[in-house]
Design an enzyme around this catalytic site. Structure first.
Site, PDB file in Angstrom:
ATOM      1  N   HIS A   1      -3.160  -3.933  -4.958  1.00  0.00           N
ATOM      2  CA  HIS A   1      -3.150  -3.620  -3.920  1.00  0.00           C
ATOM      3  C   HIS A   1      -5.133  -3.844  -3.130  1.00  0.00           C
ATOM      4  O   HIS A   1      -6.440  -2.780  -3.748  1.00  0.00           O
ATOM      5  CB  HIS A   1      -3.580  -2.216  -3.629  1.00  0.00           C
ATOM      6  CG  HIS A   1      -3.607  -1.249  -2.499  1.00  0.00           C
ATOM      7  ND1 HIS A   1      -4.404   0.078  -1.804  1.00  0.00           N
ATOM      8  CD2 HIS A   1      -3.252  -2.054  -1.072  1.00  0.00           C
ATOM      9  CE1 HIS A   1      -4.249  -0.159  -0.711  1.00  0.00           C
ATOM     10  NE2 HIS A   1      -4.359  -0.710  -0.011  1.00  0.00           N
TER      11      HIS A   1
ATOM     12  N   GLU B   1      -7.283  -2.009  -6.402  1.00  0.00           N
ATOM     13  CA  GLU B   1      -6.376  -1.192  -6.848  1.00  0.00           C
ATOM     14  C   GLU B   1      -5.669  -2.260  -7.911  1.00  0.00           C
ATOM     15  O   GLU B   1      -4.718  -2.788  -7.123  1.00  0.00           O
ATOM     16  CB  GLU B   1      -5.777  -0.723  -6.890  1.00  0.00           C
ATOM     17  CG  GLU B   1      -6.819   1.505  -5.550  1.00  0.00           C
ATOM     18  CD  GLU B   1      -5.790   2.028  -4.845  1.00  0.00           C
ATOM     19  OE1 GLU B   1      -6.211   3.500  -4.824  1.00  0.00           O
ATOM     20  OE2 GLU B   1      -4.888   1.664  -3.963  1.00  0.00           O
TER      21      GLU B   1
ATOM     22  N   ASN C   1      -4.981   6.202  -1.219  1.00  0.00           N
ATOM     23  CA  ASN C   1      -4.404   7.162  -0.051  1.00  0.00           C
ATOM     24  C   ASN C   1      -3.262   8.201  -0.623  1.00  0.00           C
ATOM     25  O   ASN C   1      -2.542   9.184  -0.146  1.00  0.00           O
ATOM     26  CB  ASN C   1      -3.065   5.910   0.257  1.00  0.00           C
ATOM     27  CG  ASN C   1      -3.373   4.639   0.962  1.00  0.00           C
ATOM     28  OD1 ASN C   1      -4.177   5.277   1.843  1.00  0.00           O
ATOM     29  ND2 ASN C   1      -3.118   3.533   1.058  1.00  0.00           N
TER      30      ASN C   1
ATOM     31  N   SER D   1       1.325  -1.259  -0.263  1.00  0.00           N
ATOM     32  CA  SER D   1       0.025   0.006   0.461  1.00  0.00           C
ATOM     33  C   SER D   1       0.403   1.157  -0.322  1.00  0.00           C
ATOM     34  O   SER D   1       0.254   2.408   0.107  1.00  0.00           O
ATOM     35  CB  SER D   1      -1.235  -0.092   1.486  1.00  0.00           C
ATOM     36  OG  SER D   1      -0.077   0.020   2.478  1.00  0.00           O
TER      37      SER D   1
END
Length: 505
Positions: free
Chosen positions: A144, A156, A194, A123
């Site tokens: 991910h 992802e 993120n 991540s």
């Protein structure tokens, strides 16, 4: 390129919470699954834990006993990494250290077939850097998953610099065949979620650090006005302050300490004190037995004004005019070019947060952005020490007459919801311009990955294309550090819209 055939074995290396979750997803989808962990005995313990979770699915009626038994028969602990030799996909979920991951994939490359797809669940690390250790990095991709992997739909699918299109496509289609919602993105710090989610936390912490409001009030405004499922303080307490700060710090460092991603000093102090959130009993809030949850600041009842004068249509807050009339408050309308304000009987003005401060004007109260003014249960107001008490009371009473709780915060430019949403929109446009992902995939990722009520581009369309740029431009004038400087992508977007409408200003 299609998804992996269900007869193809899938391996998961690393049997912590995330590794077990990914293994369960592949197993329930129908694949034979091999579990491996460097610690002896961990793979067998993980297999037993997954079996217990399958039992619970049967108890809840979400899986038949026959399907559970078949899934258990397909699950095999592998004591040695050589036991993964015939796998068509290996997903890594080990320690978040570049050297550890690189060493693992070097070892795997000597064992698996040349057409085996290799994937990392990292991540925070660069997919390109991990894959750079391989002789054939074209078959390496990021997958991910979000925790808990069996429940959260988003995956992802991250293409490193050397990832082949065929590998990324196979990974994408496999995730979709597993019942997930994949989104494609380039290898960038933080990937989609993120990267773009940073302002949600950062701006809440910035308001707190500026003593604009306390955590309970900021969280309440984000939930009850912004429509977010959780506020930034309670969410980071749930995630873990150390985990959230680590991601923020990683993104900041990976972008060469870009000021837009600067970590919070207040959060750093929280981590240094060992107050990591729910898991330690204390974070922004106290979770110890007997501790009382602080209440958000809520203004005392005030009398609604008899009338307001509307100058302009209030832009994104236009639905307020009908609501004010329905509440029995007279609305007098005046034609005003570019007017977006209400004038109160005191002579003071009530203005939607625009990146400016109340102290700059004679008598202005700002009100924050709401996702849905009808559905919102709380509205934040912002005033300076020079604001007339009568004007603030009339503004408070007006929103209370609409059935809203009112929280009065400090004179914070952009307030709480507005500045966070504007920055999220800006980072989204910047990501598209840099080829990170499509608008559609970014909206999907933010809704499913962090439960935002709207994706950034959906929000932008609702608010008007020039809204975020104008607010950030005003914020940047008041804080020229670069933190709020609108991206070139957002500037181009807003300018192109104005040009189509005949404006060259």
């Amino acid at each position: 390129m299609t998804a992996l055939d269900l007869s193809s074995p899938v391996a998961v290396v690393g049997t912590g919470t995330m590794g077990q979750g990914i293994a369960q997803v592949a197993l329930v989808a129908g694949h034979p699954v091999r579990l491996h962990d460097a610690v002896p005995g961990r793979a067998r313990e993980a297999a037993a834990a997954i079996g217990a979770r399958l039992d619970r699915l049967v108890e809840k009626g979400r899986m038949t006993a026959a399907d559970r038994d078949a899934a258990r028969a397909r699950l095999t602990p592998a004591d040695g990494i050589a036991g993964l030799a015939d796998c068509a996909l290996v997903v890594e979920a080990v320690l978040e250290r570049l050297d550890v991951k690189q060493d693992l994939f070097r070892e795997l490359e000597d064992i698996v077939a040349d057409d085996c797809l290799l994937a990392t669940n990292t991540s925070s690390l660069s997919v390109t850097a991990i894959g750079g250790a391989l002789r054939h990095p074209g078959r390496f991709v990021g997958l991910h998953f979000f925790n808990p992997a069996p429940l959260l739909p988003l995956v992802e699918v991250v293409s490193g610099f050397a990832t082949d299109v065929t590998s990324a496509t196979r990974a994408y289609e496999t995730a979709r065949a597993w019942g997930k919602t994949p989104v494609a993105c380039a290898d960038t710090p933080g990937f989609i979620v993120n990267r773009i989610a940073r302002p949600f936390y950062a701006e809440a912490f910035a308001v707190y650090e500026a003593q604009g409001a306390d955590p309970a009030t900021i969280d309440a405004v984000l939930r009850e006005s912004g429509g977010f499922r959780m506020g930034a303080f309670e969410l980071t307490d749930l995630i873990g302050q150390d985990v959230n700060e680590s991601v923020t710090h990683s993104v900041w460092q990976s972008f060469f300490q870009d000021v837009r991603f600067t970590p919070s000093l207040a959060q750093r102090r929280l981590v240094e004190s060992g107050r990591l959130g729910r898991k330690t009993g204390q974070g922004w809030y106290d979770y110890r037995e007997g501790a009382e949850r602080p209440e958000p600041h809520t203004a005392e009842p005030a009398e609604a004004p008899a009338y307001v004068v509307a100058e302009g249509d209030l832009g994104p807050a236009g639905e307020l005019l009908a609501m004010i009339r329905e509440a029995g408050v007279q609305v007098r309308e005046e034609d005003e070019d570019n007017g977006t304000r209400l004038v109160l009987p005191s002579g003071g003005q009530l203005v939607l947060a625009d990146g400016q401060t109340s102290v700059e004007f004679r008598d202005v109260v700002y009100f924050d952005l709401a996702l849905d003014y009808r559905g919102a249960t709380r509205i934040a107001l912002s005033a300076s020490q020079d604001t007339s008490p009568r004007t603030l009371a009339e503004a408070t009473g007006l929103f209370q007459a609409l059935g809203k709780k009112v929280s009065v915060i400090g004179d914070v430019p952009g307030m709480i919801v507005a500045r966070a949403v504007a920055r999220i929109i800006d980072l989204a446009y910047d990501a598209v311009a840099k080829g990170v992902a499509t608008e559609e995939d970014i909206d999907t990722a933010m809704r499913l990955g962090v439960n935002y009520p709207l994706g950034p581009f959906e929000w932008s369309r609702r608010l008007g294309r020039g809204w975020a740029y104008a607010l950030l431009d005003d914020l940047h004038l008041r804080d020229p550090s670069g933190r709020y400087a609108p991206s070139l992508a957002l500037y181009r977007h807003a300018y192109a819209t104005d040009k189509r409408e005949g404006s060259t200003s």
